[in-house]
Design an enzyme around this catalytic site. Sequence first.
Site, PDB file in Angstrom:
ATOM      1  N   GLU A 165       0.806  -1.224   0.000  1.00 32.94           N
ATOM      2  CA  GLU A 165       0.000   0.000   0.000  1.00 32.94           C
ATOM      3  C   GLU A 165       0.844   1.281   0.000  1.00 32.94           C
ATOM      4  O   GLU A 165       0.676   2.150   0.847  1.00 32.94           O
ATOM      5  CB  GLU A 165      -0.966  -0.025   1.185  1.00 32.94           C
ATOM      6  CG  GLU A 165      -1.906  -1.219   1.152  1.00 32.94           C
ATOM      7  CD  GLU A 165      -2.785  -1.346   2.391  1.00 32.94           C
ATOM      8  OE1 GLU A 165      -2.736  -0.445   3.249  1.00 32.94           O
ATOM      9  OE2 GLU A 165      -3.496  -2.356   2.507  1.00 32.94           O
ATOM     10  N   GLU A 270      -6.454 -10.901  -0.203  1.00 29.20           N
ATOM     11  CA  GLU A 270      -7.355 -10.241   0.754  1.00 29.20           C
ATOM     12  C   GLU A 270      -8.786 -10.143   0.215  1.00 29.20           C
ATOM     13  O   GLU A 270      -9.456  -9.129   0.367  1.00 29.20           O
ATOM     14  CB  GLU A 270      -6.806  -8.862   1.128  1.00 29.20           C
ATOM     15  CG  GLU A 270      -5.363  -8.918   1.598  1.00 29.20           C
ATOM     16  CD  GLU A 270      -4.821  -7.600   2.133  1.00 29.20           C
ATOM     17  OE1 GLU A 270      -5.629  -6.787   2.626  1.00 29.20           O
ATOM     18  OE2 GLU A 270      -3.593  -7.401   2.069  1.00 29.20           O
TER      19      GLU A 270
END
Length: 407
Positions: A165, A270
């Site tokens: 991220e 995820e």
Amino acid sequence: MIMIMKKCICYLLFSVLSLSLFSCASEKQEKEPGLKDALKDKFYIGTALNRDQYMGYNCAAQKVILQHFDAIVAENCMKSMLLQPREGEFFFDNADKFVEFGEKNNMLITGHTLIWHSQAPRWFFVDENGKDVSREVLIERMKNHIYTVVGRYKGKVKGWDVVNEAIEDNGVWRKSKFYQIIGEDFIKLAFQFAHEADPDAELYYNDFSMARKGKREAVVRMVKSLQEQGIKIGGIGMQGHLMMDDPSVEEFEKSILAFSELGMTVMVTELDLSALPSPWKNVGANVSDAVGYQEKMNPYPNGLPADVESEWEDRYMDFFNLFLKHSDKISRVTLWGVSDATSWKNDFPVRGRTDYPLLFDRDYKAKPIVSKIMEAAENHGSRKFSKTYKVNNNVSFQVEGKISEVK
């Protein structure tokens, strides 16, 4: 002496009882086919594990894991805040147990995550006076952390989410402490250190909102830059935190193709699908009325209505059909959790909600979609046909089968 023997016997009985209470039965049981069997020629199917699951405290979850999944990733225990809470003091107990569980059950193990701005210990970025450390100091701390962690699990962990991220949805660099102190070179250095620590490990970049055009294009630029500098990067993790209306299947597919064209292995990481409304799209709700707002944001506390469940299932299948379509480009699809009971979506982004984002319900029972995914996998690469032959006005018969598609 007799008293000592009694104490020993009591202690032994207590130990046996404790093992029976706090660990799952290890004896081999006949297992029904699961997702991993249906998808074995397509891609790995994985799940994120929490401590209760890999330590054997949640036997219902462990039964599901062993039947349906052949890949695992740690939900929390490999994040830097938990591995190295204080500089130079590493805590590997939980991570060791996680890796041991994966090895024992012949699973693909992914390490998550080496460098991430969130869930990083504060000491990583500051000196003894609480001031930001120099670029050189932070680089050395990164190197020491990556060398120590990756080196410990060399040959055991197949691949690592090296950086997590680092890019905003619009494509600009996230202004994390890593970026502020080191600059964008922190990405290159993280991959370089990970490769040096384990030259055989696969190294990934992992991020959310990867179907958005701005982020997709930024990741493509980043990967090309790393490749031009001779830095090893082997794969892209596309986090699949899906909502009912976002992202579109078409935009998700564009990213799969764009990353694959770079020579990257694509992983869907995820994965979950929230059935609940997004608070960011409901800013007009009466937020000052806590009860009213909670009802709007938590509309299904006692289960999904049949029509909502059907829509949820259709959307999940749209994505799984997409993954099957591109199974030549996708190496792994990993759910972020085992069951609705422990999903992080129950508390994000509004605490106290009841969500239904995973393939197994709160009792660890497979939802109907599990068999539909297995059926879709079985029929992938073939076209079903059904034809009714009429003998006379009262008698007919139907023929069903599969016609192999020419690749």
